[in-house]
Every structure is written in structure tokens, then in C-alpha cells.
Design an enzyme around this catalytic site. Structure first.
Site, PDB file in Angstrom:
ATOM      1  N   HIS A 180       1.972  27.140  84.749  1.00  0.00           N
ATOM      2  CA  HIS A 180       2.464  25.788  84.445  1.00  0.00           C
ATOM      3  C   HIS A 180       1.796  25.169  83.220  1.00  0.00           C
ATOM      4  CE1 HIS A 180       5.035  25.153  88.001  1.00  0.00           C
ATOM      5  NE2 HIS A 180       4.262  26.102  88.505  1.00  0.00           N
ATOM      6  N   ASP A 232       0.335  20.513  76.189  1.00  0.00           N
ATOM      7  CA  ASP A 232       0.878  20.361  77.535  1.00  0.00           C
ATOM      8  C   ASP A 232       1.791  21.552  77.784  1.00  0.00           C
ATOM      9  OD1 ASP A 232       1.273  19.019  79.937  1.00  0.00           O
ATOM     10  OD2 ASP A 232       1.673  17.091  78.963  1.00  0.00           O
TER      11      ASP A 232
END
Ligand code: GDG
Length: 456
Positions: free
Chosen positions: A153, A361
Site C-alpha cells: 500500500h 504517498d
């Protein structure tokens, strides 16, 4: 149809309160049957391997408690003080301690020992995220022959950065035990491939099949989405309308700019505040016409670097407010608290600019939620960091370098001056992507790929 065994550090089965990912994984488990396995979040004085089973909204969860030393070394240590900073390009914050690496390995062996008897021969096993890199290898060494997939992730760092980790090679070798490795973006996939090619002599073909030492693993770029329908329902809820009205009223006619982030140094909050300050200084006419509402619920408070970022931000918000505020206006409203998702949807919709500027991110779901919550007739403008995974899909946002206060300031000026026509044009494209590539699309794409056989 084979059952699904989802394994992740924390388990959050159930309804809408936890966000799209939990909702999607719960839906898949409800449909296929299976189990969601992970750490309970609780501490035990001595690890016993006892499994707590629960049935939550039609989903079976199985959780174990960990010892204090495991929590310190595996979770607070290797996961949050070594891997998280390194994988977000912050080797200045990464702590390399053998005891952390040892605790991480031990915790993964404990996960493997306890989950193994729960897995049936045709189950698909899906391991989530950086807490569990070695789990696939541990399961294989215990004889598990099932198909096992892994999804990361967070970003995968460039080869030279990863090489600073003493256990880098071991960690990558561990990953080769999986059948399928998923990343959010091509960029993270390429960085992984680069390491395996350059450091381990592997090859990758045009279909992203990676071969090292006779073993073949499939790599997949598979960007996660939000549950767009669920989020639209939140945005249409009474609570969202109420929140919308309350937030707009409190802004007394001023334009709201919103940021929503877990309080984390990867989210670029400090740089965001500095960019906003620059905007205030350079645009005297706009001053007092805008308010930045930054929602930042604290996370990982037992890690020093998180305590430091919290106090840095408090100082910075205080300084900017002190320098610019007037009798009836405060430029930054900085809120260290989380809100239910229906309220968040109302806040997004009330804000004419969504400021999403992480320094790095893996994906960033806030950017997608902001888009999904907008009024189609009068949508706000998304300002997005080019270093968020989401930027690969969201080119119609105003893309900025989050390290540059000037670029953030310029993007704010552009966003505030943008015509309704242009806002609608950009928003439609963004929304189309958010709806098409939603979390169910992600889930299906990954699990379909995991079912396909790779010959080894
Ligand atoms: C990791 C990766 C990747 C935030 N404040 C509140 C609240 N939130 C919710 C947001 C959003 C979620 O938290 C944050 O998701 P992000 O994707 O932005 O970031 P991470 O937590 O760092 O997640 C990331 C993600 O995994 C999925 O793969 O996108 O790159 O770092 O849903 O809305 N939720 C509520 N109240 C808040 O105040 N209810």
C-alpha cells in the site's frame, strides 16, 4: 469459487465507518467466504497463539494478541520506525536496529504458525502491506502450496535508497515466495524491478513476469480506489448536509481550502502550511478571503518522529496565525481530531479547494474522496502532489511539487481564480476515473490476477 484469506496487520471488518478498503475487503470476504486474519491490537504477557474468532457483519475475523516486545520491535520498531520512513524516502528518519529486524521476523513467524491451520487447500491467500513482507516465505517453508498474493500500500523506494537497509536483499528474496506482487503504480513497480534486475540478476518481460533463479513471480500495477458509491451516499446524507452548512457558516463567506490527513511526516503538512503562508504574503488582496481547514487526527503517537511532527505543526500553525490573524479572521484552522466519514464528506463538499500535498504517498485516497464529494454543478479544485501515487491517474488536478512553497502558492491562486466551466471540465474527468477505478475494480483486478496460474 475459492475462499479468500486476507492477512493484514490490523483487521477492520464490517460496515462503512472504516473506509473504502475495509468495506471492499469485507464485501469480498462475504461473497467468497473466508477469513480476515491479523493482530488484534492487544498486548498479552505471553504469546500463546490463541486465536480470537469473531463474526462481524457476515465476515469471520481471526486475531491474535502479541507480546509487548513484539509490539515494540515489530510494529513500533521495524514497521513504523524502519520501513515506513525508508519507503517514504526518509532515510534521515529510518532507524536500523537488529532487534527491530529480529522482532519483525519473529512476529511474522508467529503469524505464519497461527494462520497456517486455518488455510484450506484451495483458498486464495492475500497478504497486505509492509508489516508482512516475509509472511509468504514463512508460509511456504511450512508447506503451504496455495496461491499467495501480496499487495503493497506504500511506495517502493528506488534501489539506491533500499540498499541502505541492512536486510534489503533478504526482504526482496522473501517477496519472491509470492505468486503475485501488487503495487499502486508503475513507478513503484519499476523501482522494485530495478532492484531485482540490478542487485539480483533477475529479468522482467513485457508482461511484468519477473524471473530470478528459475522462479517466476508476476508483478502488477493495480491502483486502489475508493468505494465511490458509498462515498456519494455519505455526501448525500443528512449529516453531510448539516456539516456542510455548519462549516460554510463558520467561514462567513470566505473560501474554504481543506486538507485531511493522518498526522504523518509523509503527508507534507509542514510544507503545505509554508506554501499557504507564502500565498497569504504574496496575495494581500486574497488575504482574509480564505481559510485553510486542516484536519489531522494523530497517529502512531508512541513513535518519536510522530511526536516531533505534531509539535512542529502546532508551532508553525501558531506562528502563521500569530503573524496574519485579525480580530475576525484566523488563516489556519488546525484540528487534531478525526470525524465520521459522513461529516468528512460534508467538509470536502463545502471546500472550494482540496489541498493534498504529500511528499510521498503510495496512492492517497483523500484526493479521490474529495473529488467524489463535490457538487457536479459547482465542483471544487483538487491540488495534488505529483509525488502521490494518485497523480498517475489524476492528471486533471493541479499537480504541484509539494516541496516548493511557490508552486503551492501559485496553484492556490490558479484554483481560486478558475472559471466554473474549467472546474467542471476537470472534475468530470477526475470523477470518471474515480468511479471507473473504484475499490471493487481494484479488488477484482488483483484477485483475478492471483487466480491465474503462473508456471514455476
Ligand atoms: C495508506 C497509504 C494509500 C483521514 N482523516 C479522517 C479519516 N481519514 C481517512 C481518509 C482516508 C484514509 O483515512 C487515509 O487514506 P490515505 O490513502 O490518504 O492514507 P494512509 O492512511 O497513509 O494509507 C496510502 C492507502 O494506504 C490505501 O492503499 O492510499 O498511500 O499511505 O480514507 O478519509 N477518516 C475519518 N475521519 C478522519 O478525520 N473517518
Amino acid at each position: 469459487m475459492s475462499r479468500l484469506i486476507v492477512i493484514s496487520n490490523r483487521v477492520s471488518a464490517g460496515g462503512g465507518a472504516q473506509g473504502g478498503l475495509a468495506v471492499a475487503l469485507s464485501a469480498a470476504l462475504r461473497e467468497h467466504g473466508g477469513i480476515w486474519f491479523g493482530w488484534s491490537g492487544n498486548e498479552t504477557s505471553e504469546f500463546t497463539g490463541h486465536i480470537n474468532f469473531e463474526r462481524i457483519d457476515g465476515v469471520t475475523t481471526a486475531t491474535i494478541d502479541l507480546e509487548e516486545q513484539d509490539i515494540e520491535e515489530y510494529y513500533n520498531g521495524y514497521a513504523n520506525r524502519t520501513l515506513w520512513p525508508l519507503f517514504h524516502y526518509r532515510i534521515d528518519l529510518a532507524e536500523y536496529e537488529r532487534s527491530f529486524a529480529g522482532g519483525y521476523q519473529r512476529a511474522n513467524e508467529r503469524f505464519a504458525d497461527t494462520v497456517l491451520p486455518l488455510i484450506e487447500p484451495h483458498d486464495l491467500v492475500w497478504v497486505q502491506d509492509y508489516h508482512m513482507f516475509p509472511l509468504g516465505k514463512e508460509l511456504r517453508s511450512r508447506g503451504l502450496a496455495n496461491r499467495i498474493g501480496f499487495f503493497l500500500h506504500i511506495p517502493w523506494p528506488p534501489r539506491r535508497l533500499l540498499a541502505t537497509l541492512p536486510e534489503a536483499r533478504q526482504l526482496v528474496e522473501g517477496l519472491l515466495a509470492y505468486d503475485l506482487i501488487g503495487f499502486h503504480t508503475e513507478e513503484w513497480l519499476q523501482s522494485f524491478g530495478d532492484y531485482v534486475r540490478e542487485e539480483m540478476g533477475g529479468t522482467i518481460d513485457a508482461q511484468n513476469m519477473l524471473t530470478v533463479d528459475g522462479r517466476t513471480v508476476r508483478l502488477l500495477a493495480c491502483p486502489v480506489g475508493i468505494d465511490a458509491k458509498e462515498f456519494a451516499a455519505h455526501a448525500a446524507s443528512e449529516k453531510a448536509h448539516e456539516t456542510y452548512a455548519r462549516v460554510r457558516e463558520s467561514a462567513v463567506g470566505r473560501t474554504l481550502i481543506v486538507g485531511v490527513d493522518r498526522l504523518d511526516y509523509s503527508k507534507g503538512l509542514e510544507e503545505r502550511f509554508l506554501g499557504y503562508e507564502r500565498f497569504l504574503t504574496e496575495n494581500p488582496a486574497e488575504r482574509k478571503e480564505v481559510v485553510l481547514l486542516q484536519i489531522a487526527p494523530p497517529s502512531r503517537g508512541s513513535v518519536d518522529s510522530y511526536q516531533r511532527i505534531r509539535s512542529t505543526l502546532e508551532g508553525l500553525a501558531g506562528r502563521i496565525n500569530g503573524a496574519h490573524a485579525g480580530l475576525d479572521w484566523v488563516p489556519i484552522r488546525y484540528v487534531n481530531q478525526g470525524y465520521p466519514r459522513d461529516m468528512l464528506a460534508g467538509v470536502y463538499r463545502a471546500s472550494k479547494v482540496g489541498l493534498v500535498t504529500p511528499l510521498r504517498d503510495g496512492m492517497n485516497l483523500v484526493a479521490k474522496e474529495y473529488v467524489a464529494a463535490q457538487d457536479p454543478e459547482d465542483p471544487g479544485v483538487l491540488i495534488l502532489s505529483r509525488f502521490a501515487g494518485a497523480a498517475e491517474q489524476m492528471g486533471e488536478a493541479l499537480l504541484v511539487n509539494p516541496h516548493s512553497a511557490e508552486e503551492i502558492s501559485d496553484a492556490l491562486s490558479t484554483a481560486l481564480a478558475m472559471s466554473r466551466e474549467e472546474r467542471i471540465r476537470r472534475w468530470r474527468k477526475l470523477m470518471q476515473n474515480v468511479v471507473e477505478h473504484d475499490v471493487m475494480w481494484w479488488l477484482k483486478r488483483f484477485t483475478d490476477a492471483l487466480r491465474e496460474k503462473v508456471s514455476n
